[in-house]
Structures are given as C-alpha cells and as structure tokens.
Design an enzyme around this catalytic site. Structure first.
Site, PDB file in Angstrom:
ATOM      1  N   PHE A 222       1.043  -0.910   0.061  1.00 30.53           N
ATOM      2  CA  PHE A 222       0.066  -0.266   0.114  1.00 30.53           C
ATOM      3  C   PHE A 222       0.550   1.697   0.301  1.00 30.53           C
ATOM      4  O   PHE A 222       1.621   1.302   0.544  1.00 30.53           O
ATOM      5  CB  PHE A 222      -1.243   0.182   1.003  1.00 30.53           C
ATOM      6  CG  PHE A 222      -1.894  -0.803   1.199  1.00 30.53           C
ATOM      7  CD1 PHE A 222      -2.963  -0.964   0.858  1.00 30.53           C
ATOM      8  CD2 PHE A 222      -1.250  -2.026   2.174  1.00 30.53           C
ATOM      9  CE1 PHE A 222      -4.319  -1.845   1.207  1.00 30.53           C
ATOM     10  CE2 PHE A 222      -2.402  -3.707   2.097  1.00 30.53           C
ATOM     11  CZ  PHE A 222      -4.066  -2.858   1.659  1.00 30.53           C
ATOM     12  N   ASP A 223       0.339   1.820  -0.938  1.00 31.71           N
ATOM     13  CA  ASP A 223       1.039   3.175  -0.530  1.00 31.71           C
ATOM     14  C   ASP A 223       0.242   4.052   0.776  1.00 31.71           C
ATOM     15  O   ASP A 223      -0.624   3.683   1.050  1.00 31.71           O
ATOM     16  CB  ASP A 223       0.863   4.448  -2.195  1.00 31.71           C
ATOM     17  CG  ASP A 223       1.053   6.346  -1.417  1.00 31.71           C
ATOM     18  OD1 ASP A 223       2.085   5.861  -1.477  1.00 31.71           O
ATOM     19  OD2 ASP A 223      -0.103   6.558  -1.873  1.00 31.71           O
ATOM     20  N   LYS A 224       0.649   4.731   1.496  1.00 40.42           N
ATOM     21  CA  LYS A 224       0.404   5.809   2.061  1.00 40.42           C
ATOM     22  C   LYS A 224      -0.608   6.360   2.158  1.00 40.42           C
ATOM     23  O   LYS A 224      -1.844   6.474   2.450  1.00 40.42           O
ATOM     24  CB  LYS A 224       1.670   6.061   3.766  1.00 40.42           C
ATOM     25  CG  LYS A 224       1.320   6.452   4.985  1.00 40.42           C
ATOM     26  CD  LYS A 224       1.950   7.149   5.278  1.00 40.42           C
ATOM     27  CE  LYS A 224       2.201   8.808   5.108  1.00 40.42           C
ATOM     28  NZ  LYS A 224       1.444  10.031   5.411  1.00 40.42           N
TER      29      LYS A 224
END
Length: 631
Positions: free
Chosen positions: A313-315
């Site tokens: 996941f990108d944050k």
C-alpha cells in the site's frame, strides 16, 4: 443469405412461438385425432423452418474454416430427414432455437449492470449561451468550457465545476453510495449524478464518453468482453473438440452400421454448456463489481487476484485519507481561541496543504489580516489589529522573544508522534501555540487489513516517502507485516520487483501519479477512485468509492467468479459424459439428449447468475471500527 439470417435473428422469438404452436398441433393429430400424414407433414415443416437459420450459420462457420455446433446439428438434422425421422428433426431444431432464446434472455440479465448504467446516462443538457439564454441540446454537442444549467430533480449531464449555486447531490451512480452530498461553488460534479435539491451552473470539463460516468460504462463493457486464460483455453479446446466429435460420429456410424446412432452422437457431443459457461461467469462477476463500484479491467484480473499473496500500500490517499488535519494544539502562551481565529484568518489566504488543514478549524470571530508576506522556506506573516503574527516552522519564529526550551520540547514531542509541526506566534511573544498536523487513517483500515489476512494474504506492506518516525507512527495500530519509509517512486517499483523475484505475487494499491511506476510493475495494480487519471489508467482494478472495504469485496468477488467458472466447466463435462453414457446404454435418444443438452446450458447460465447478487455488501460486523473524523 445475409438478409435471411438477419430475418431469422430478428424474429427468433416469434419463430420459436410458431414452431411451438405447430408442435402442439402435430401432437394433437398424433394422440387426440390420429392423422399420421398430418403429424408427419407438420413435423417436417417444423424441422425445415428450424434447420434454415442453423444451416445458414453452419455455412458461415465453414466459410471461415470452423466446425461449429451448428455444423454438427445441421448434419444430424439432415440425417434425421434422410432416415425419415421427421419428429426427431423437428424436436432437435425446436430445442436448439428455444435454447438460444432462453440463453439470450438469461445472459441479458447477467449484463444488467451495464444495461442499467447505459439507461441512466444523461442524454441532453441545458446550455447557457453568451446572451444568458438557455437552450436544450444533445449532450454530445456540449464542449469543455460550456456553462450548463442543472435544476432540482435533473441529472448532471457533464463533468465540471460548480460556478454558482448550492447542490445536494446523489452520487450513487459514481461512488455506489446513496448518501447525499452537499456541494457549493468550486466543487467538482460528475455526469450521471442526481441533483436532489438546488439549482447550479456548471462549467464543463468533460462531456459524453469522456466523463467519469462514460469511462465507467466503457470500462465495464470492455471488461465483460475480456477473456481469462481459462476462457481462452476453452475456446481453443472447442476448436478441436467439435471436429473430433464429427470424426467420432463418422467412426461410430461406420463401425456400428447404425446411421441413427452416428447422428445422435453429433447432437449429444455439442459443447454448448462448455463454451457458454465461462463467459457467463465473467459477465455476471464483472457486472456485480460494477454495481458495487469495483471496476475490474477484464476477467484476467480476477484470475491474477486469486494468486496474490502480498499487498503493498502507498500510505497517503490509500491507507490514509490524503487530507492532513490538525490533531493537536499546544498553547504555550495566550488565549487558545484567539490564536485559532488569527491562524485561520491568515491561512485561508494560502493554498499550502498544511494551511488548508488549519483553515478548517472552527472560529468564533472573523478576522481580516493585512500586510501578508510569505517568507520562502519558513512560513507567512500578517498583521491583525495591533499584532504581527508569524506562522511557520521554527526558523520563522526563533528570532522573537519566546521561551525556546519549552517550545523545542513541544516540537520534538509532536514530531515523534508523526506530526508536521506549525508554530504560530505574535511578535510580542504574548500569543504562541504549536499545532500538530498529520494525515488520518482511513475509516476501518485496521479491520480491512485484518480481513485481507484472513483471506490468505500473507504479507501486508506499507510503502511511503515519509520519514521513518512518521511512517511507524501511522502504522502503529495497523496489522502490517512491514513498513518501508523514505521511498521515492522508483524505489517502490524496485521493491515490488524484488518481491516478485522471490516468487511472490504482489498487488499494489495507490492513487497518485507518483504511484504509476509501482502500479505498472505489480502483478495486480489497484487504484483508488479519488486518485489521478494516470493512476487509474495504468491500474487493473479501480475502487470507485475510494473505500478500503471495497478491496476486500473485490478479492472475494474475484475468487467467487473463478470458482463459478470451474463449477460451470465441471457441469458441462459431466453432462457430456452422462449423455454419452446414457446413449450407449440405450437410455437416451436424440431428442431427449438434446433436451438435456439445452438444460445444461441453462444450468451453467443460472449458476453464473448467482454472482449477480454475490456479496453486495461486506458484512458490517467485520468493519465495526469507529469512524475517524476529518476536520
């Protein structure tokens, strides 16, 4: 020949009704009022009417050097005529045509998602011309920049930005959520959404197929026509299977000297259920996803999703909402509300993300700042009343008379908690506060990640460009396997590549332009619907609602669809085995076999239709974590 084919295709249902009536009449002459000649003539007529469209389709297949199901049925029916079995010819052709009609009806239901979307697409728009006159035009005539009037109860016909007015909108067609949304001047609106209350003027940014709504419809249509590896295999298998049945039938006839048995083999060997079963599952599964706001860019995506064992996941904008909010206000000197009032008044003039977060705070008095000055790399200062206020980082305020040890300790504490720090102080040092600002986790993020682990995803990784302290603070309450901070866009793609080299199947979830390299590298690229066009263009799956719960629903639906395909293949193969077993055991004849064959086709379609209502809502008890407010 083409005109005759078109006639039979357009009037297929009427022809089935006609032949049904003739068959009932023939049975009347057979059982109620025995007239053998009348019975035979009517059966022959039904057989001739029924064989014409099948024969024409068979000829078309042979012209492209393909032996289709229609070829087998045509040879079998002609054989039945040769041996005088007019009743067999009639019943087989009637069942074949009836099966096609029923297939059309049931398959049209599996495409209900696209049909429903297409029906609600706006067709006209009220355009405001240069003379402020309103004219109704076809939506295809609208160009970017045109001003559109939208009234209460109407659909918004274009994508655009509200120029004037206030709108209460139902955006269920775009987001899948029926919750009403209030929007004012400057807010974006989307074609296909319904204006429940208000009157607005909209400046067009996209119209017709270029709108978000139009792209959704196009995406779902393309996806439903796509093929999985399984489907491609079945199609290739059918190309060889059908000629093989023809050869087997000829061999059976030659060996047994039983012409009737040979033509029956042709009828029973038709791979109809096998050919239709997989695409029926594909269409139903993708249609279900579209109605939930989960857009699969092809059934092959579903195939790949069931093998995923790692999700990265990108944050920002993915695990978090992507909108920084003030989480802490530490007042070191002065009145809290007065400081907030001044900070909001000044920061409203700025477009910086941290300034926007401060500008959302609640005020009690409206203040007007003067002499606003931006200090590059430090912050901004402005005069309100008799005071000069400074807002920014430590460098912005270090030269005024402040209690620096206490200030530094507060800054360090908030930084350790993962906050971006903004200091506000008056030039006389009588007003000073430190604000901690950070992005908020998406609602139910923890519950979603827990659910993904329960689905067999062994690794959940967060990749972020933030520093390690901030990254770990955000990840504290999440069941992540790994957190990697300080990553550039290329670093994320490299991380995914390294995981793939270790044999992992990895999905990446992102929303921004900077996520494009990682999305392109991943086995399955998943974009949040609130993200950029670039991210959505390179993705395999789009979560229109930008809701992480949709990610769980997407994985469940993908697996259910692939399992449904397998079920249909098993049903198809078992039916063929059953028919041949019954044939050689003497229990099944041509007509009864054809009936079972057509019923098997309907069975796989009905089985696929179960996907239409599969998991429309993920169980609420699985996502009972409290909502995170965003100020």
């Amino acid at each position: 020949m083409i005109k005759i084919q078109q006639f039979f295709s357009q009037n297929k249902r009427a022809i089935v009704l006609l032949t049904t009536f003739l068959l009932l009449t023939a049975e009347f002459f057979h059982f109620v009022m025995p007239i053998p000649l009348g019975y035979q003539l009517i059966m022959a007529a039904v057989g001739i009417i029924g064989i014409i469209p099948i024969l024409l389709t068979a000829i078309s297949s042979l012209q492209i050097k393909a032996i289709s199901i229609d070829v087998l049925v045509t040879i079998a029916v002609i054989g039945a005529f040769i041996i005088g079995e007019f009743n067999e010819a009639a019943i087989v052709t009637w069942l074949f045509m009836l099966g096609e009609v029923l297939e059309e009806i049931t398959l049209s239901k599996t495409r209900s998602a696209v049909n429903d979307l297409a029906k609600i697409a706006p067709q006209t728009a009220l355009i405001i011309n240069e003379n402020n006159e309103v004219t109704e035009e076809d939506v295809d005539m609208v160009d970017p920049g045109d001003h559109i009037l939208v009234r209460t109860g109407s659909q918004v016909p274009v994508d655009g930005k509200i120029l004037t007015g206030r709108a209460i909108l139902n955006e269920a067609t775009i987001t899948g959520e029926s919750k009403l949304v209030t929007k004012t001047a400057g807010a974006k609106v989307f074609a296909g959404t319904l204006l429940e209350n208000g009157t607005i003027t909209v400046e067009t940014t996209a119209a017709g197929e270029e709108t978000t709504f139009g792209r959704i419809v196009e995406l779902v249509e393309e996806a439903q026509d796509s093929q999985t590896k399984t489907q491609r295999f079945i199609d290739k298998f059918a190309q060889y299977y059908t000629p093989a049945i023809l050869v087997i039938a000829i061999l059976v006839g030659l060996i047994s000297q039983n012409f009737r048995l040979a033509i029956t083999v042709m009828v029973l060997g038709c791979p109809g259920a096998l050919v239709i079963g997989v695409p029926a599952s594909t269409v139903a599964g993708i249609g279900n996803g579209a109605q939930q706001g989960i857009l699969f860019k092809g059934s092959d995506v579903m195939d790949r999703m069931r093998h995923v064992d790692t999700i990265a996941f990108d944050k920002t904008g993915t695990l978090t909402v992507g909108q920084p909010a003030v989480t802490t206000i530490s007042v070191l000197q002065g009145d809290r509300q007065e400081i907030i009032n001044a900070a909001v008044a000044i920061e409203k003039q700025s477009s910086h993300p941290l300034a926007k977060a401060i500008a959302k705070l609640k005020t009690t008095v409206a203040m007007t700042p003067h002499e606003i000055e931006t200090v590059k790399g430090k912050g901004v200062c402005a005069t309100i009343g008799n005071h000069r206020y400074l807002i920014g980082n430590f460098a912005m305020v270090q030269n005024i008379n402040l209690h620096l040890p206490q200030l530094k300790a507060t800054i360090e504490k908030l930084s350790r908690q993962g906050n971006s720090v903004v200091i506000i102080a008056s030039d006389d040092g009588l007003q000073i506060a430190v604000m901690g600002i950070k992005d908020q986790l998406r609602p139910n993020a923890k519950a979603v990640l827990t659910q993904l682990k329960s689905l067999g995803i062994s690794q959940l990784v967060m990749l972020t460009g933030d520093n390690e302290v901030t990254a770990k603070e955000i990840a504290t309450d999440l069941p992540l396997t790994k957190v990697v901070a300080g990553m550039l866009p290329g670093d994320k793609a490299q991380f995914i590549k390294e995981q793939q080299e270790q044999g992992r199947k990895i999905a990446f979830v992102g929303d921004g332009i900077n996520d494009s390299p990682a999305l392109s590298q991943a086995d399955v690229a998943i974009a949040m619907g609130s993200g950029t066009d670039v991210a959505m263009d390179v993705s395999d799956l789009v979560l229109v609602k930008s809701n992480l719960k949709s990610l769980v629903a997407g994985f469940k639906l993908a697996r259910a669809t692939m399992n449904n395909m397998k079920e249909n293949i098993i049903i198809s193969l078992l039916t063929v085995l059953l028919l041949f077993g019954g044939l050689f055991a003497g229990y099944i004849e041509m007509a009864s076999g054809m009936l079972i064959h057509e019923l098997s086709i309907l069975l796989v379609i009905l089985n696929a239709m179960r996907l239409i209502t599969f998991s429309r809502k993920v169980d609420r008890h699985q996502f009972n974590s409290p909502e995170v407010p965003v100020e």
